[in-house]
Design an enzyme around this catalytic site. Sequence first.
Site, short mmCIF file in Angstrom:
data_model
loop_
_atom_site.label_atom_id
_atom_site.label_comp_id
_atom_site.label_asym_id
_atom_site.label_seq_id
_atom_site.Cartn_x
_atom_site.Cartn_y
_atom_site.Cartn_z
N ASP A 62 0.79 -1.05 -0.08
CA ASP A 62 0.60 0.44 0.03
C ASP A 62 0.87 1.45 -0.15
O ASP A 62 2.35 1.11 0.54
CB ASP A 62 -0.80 0.24 1.62
N ASP A 104 -0.24 5.28 0.67
CA ASP A 104 -0.28 6.37 1.98
C ASP A 104 -0.29 5.76 2.77
O ASP A 104 -0.84 4.71 3.34
CB ASP A 104 -1.35 6.99 1.81
N ASP A 143 -1.53 -0.35 6.12
CA ASP A 143 -2.09 0.43 7.46
C ASP A 143 -3.05 0.49 7.70
O ASP A 143 -3.42 1.33 9.22
CB ASP A 143 -1.22 1.79 7.34
MG LIG Z 1 -2.91 3.51 3.46
#
Ligand SMILES: [Mg+2]
Length: 368
Positions: A16, A18, A224
């Site tokens: 991923d 960001d 995240d």
């Molecule tokens: Mg993310």
Amino acid sequence: MPDRPLVDGFRGLVVDLDGVVYRGPDPVAHAADALDAAVADGLQVMYATNNAGRPADAVVEHLAELGVHTNADHVVTSAQAGAALLAEQLDPGSTVLAIGGPGVAIALRQAGLDPVSPQDRIDDPAVAGRVVAVLQGYGTELSWSDLKEAAYAVAAGATWMATNVDLTIPTERGIAPGNGSAVQAVGNAVQREPQVAGKPHPPLYLMCAERAGGEVTSMLAIGDRLDTDIEGANAAGMQSLHVLTGVDGLVALASADEQLRPTYLGLDLRALREPYAGVEVAVSGRAGKDSVDGRDSVDGDDVVAVCGDARATVSGRGDDATLVVDGGAVVERARAAVAATWAARDDGRIGIPLPAPMLEALDALDPR
Ligand SMILES: [Mg+2]
């Protein structure tokens, strides 16, 4: 068995962006080095983004500015996954209404479809009549008339594909409405649900595995956010690493239902090359599971999790239950605390929201 580096045995990674590689304008510490090292080790490092507005080339450029080296073949956007799904369902060259940023139309063209934008004289019945599908993704210039055209096309029977349904998107100035909010606006008009390509739905992850030339089970997803990255990995049948550099911390992790739980937990991407210390859990009163490591017996009402030199104990039940964690490194304490909480919850000792004393202890352990 000795602890092995986490990446041993995987063919590739699905990363991923960001919250894992960058946070807004800033690089996440250690990410660039860890990803370059993974490539040097021969891993296929794929980048998977729900953001459909940016074409893959723009993502590659952004990553290069942060010191992360890759190419467009290793970037999969939700627009590409959505376009690929449509290409499976439609005849080659079919006309598709492209809603969102430039990445949406580019992905459709790459998939052998013919994108039209809402500005392409779609009010002309001859043009509108050719539209057999709508691909709806994020775009910073999205207008209300775009949403109207999407609704008209879907109501007229077009196949409706959303690149992703994230309700919000983090921006430099704060949290803004994400593509899911625009999708809901169209949904209110048409009283239908779209197909979805992005995380937490499996297609984006499946496309990453396919491009990497590996089975889903040979890839490790890294994220995240539990309700997109990790839930999507679980839905796709991919193992996952949750890193504590973005949205979800230890409270969210410890509170997660089963479909939101990652396979592994790390502080940041350095976890990839470190030997992974697993967790052993023991629940008092359970046959055969009342000791950890064959040395510490679990007594009373305790649930104990041991990771490396860290030991986490959940004592008691209900709102007064407590969590005590000692020993070990930060990451070992975090893994033990989360595992003990999951076990106590799965055993029916505690509920959600977690007891206040446990929330406090988890907050104190969170390295973010
Ligand atoms: Mg993310």
